[in-house]
Design an enzyme around this catalytic site. Sequence first.
Site: not given
Ligand code: UD1
Ligand code: UDP
Length: 384
Positions: A104, A126, A140, A219, A250
């Site tokens: 999503d 999914e 999402e 978010r 994160h």
């Molecule tokens: C995104 C997804 C969310 C999912 C999550 C999993 C959207 C809108 N959100 O949220 O559905 O649950 O991923 O974790 O698609 N960043 C880094 N390095 C990384 C990843 C992220 O620095 O490897 C930082 C960056 O500043 C980036 C910010 O996190 O701009 C947000 O990343 P983004 O993918 O937009 O949103 P998530 O909160 O990670």
């Molecule tokens: N996960 C991981 N390392 C971490 C934290 C989470 O591998 O340090 C895994 C977790 O087991 C799960 C997935 O990442 O399978 C969840 O990802 P995230 O929470 O980023 O996204 P969401 O499930 O909320 O979409």
Amino acid sequence: MTYSNKAKRKVLVVVGTRPEAIKLAPVIKELSQRASVFDLRICVTAQHREMLDQMLELFEIKPDIDLDIMRPKQALPDLTARVLRGMSRVFKREKPDLVLIQGDTTTVLATALAAFYQRIPVGHVEAGLRTRDRYNPFPEEINRRLVGSLAHFHFAPTPYARENLLAEGVDPKTIFVTGNTVIDALKWILSEPPTDKERQLLVSLEVKGKLVVVTAHRRESFGQPLVSLCRALRTLVERNPDVTLVYPVHPNPQVREVVRHLLTGHKRIYLIEPLPYASFVRLMHMSYMIMTDSGGIQEEATALGKPVLVLREKTERPEVVEAGVARLVGTDEERIVSTAEELLNNRSLYRKMARAREIFGDGHAAERIADILEQSLPKETKYL
Ligand code: UD1
Ligand code: UDP
């Protein structure tokens, strides 16, 4: 749209973020083992960079195309536009017979839309998860509903997800209940013994007493809800000397700044970098309970039999609450602390919740998805 008349079906798998990589890894493995049927191509948008690369390395996935889209603090409109443009260019060049996406995220929505513009069929892994609240989770919930309208194959993890799709008028012939591929990934990891590096990590954490694993990144929790959640975690540790909390944080700056500010400086709170999946699975496995707003972790905790406090107001996985493994506690400080303490102190409640259940699948979801594609792709052109 009709399929080109060739022996192999070209399937382009698109991956953007950490959870997509984890949940598509078993599908990629399965499709790649059927090389006589599928011409498999892998594209990463890299909506996540470091967290995605960590998973690609673990699962030994080598992308054919990398759009390298992530920017610090990316905003939804820019992210959506970059994925839409990037994927449109990829589709023009690659001309796949099918695009496979999971979940999503913005990558999923923008990829499905780009595929629609070029009349390329989409398979959605999914499919059918819903809260029916447009702002929870944000964005999402709406991403899923829109992808539900755009996809041709809906791989629903559970019967409940199938019902959601049927209620929205999706053609029943296009919905397949497969289980969730995350269970395939989990079983894959657990089928192998821990490496020395994974063992060392667990030892280095020096967990005494009860280990509580925490993650939070959504978010809709930015700002006050995240502050309240962090205060709850700190109070919990301060009031319970037998609790050690491990929180892989994160990398989103909007999460990190708050978490670091409110939770550093306590010797039983470990704020650590995101862990490779295998290490995180081992960590969950040795935990007493889990507190999270993650979707995937709710599913994994259910399979592992670890009680979960869901740090959200709504869940699109009501199965975890119905099965008695999870409690929905939101982000209210007092509610989180009191529910967590109940679980720490009430042995019979704990035992009731700490039971592994197979409601999200049996570990063969990817196989089912590949079987369905193998059977349907050459034939089922009527709804394309
Ligand atoms: C995104 C997804 C969310 C999912 C999550 C999993 C959207 C809108 N959100 O949220 O559905 O649950 O991923 O974790 O698609 N960043 C880094 N390095 C990384 C990843 C992220 O620095 O490897 C930082 C960056 O500043 C980036 C910010 O996190 O701009 C947000 O990343 P983004 O993918 O937009 O949103 P998530 O909160 O990670
Ligand atoms: N996960 C991981 N390392 C971490 C934290 C989470 O591998 O340090 C895994 C977790 O087991 C799960 C997935 O990442 O399978 C969840 O990802 P995230 O929470 O980023 O996204 P969401 O499930 O909320 O979409």
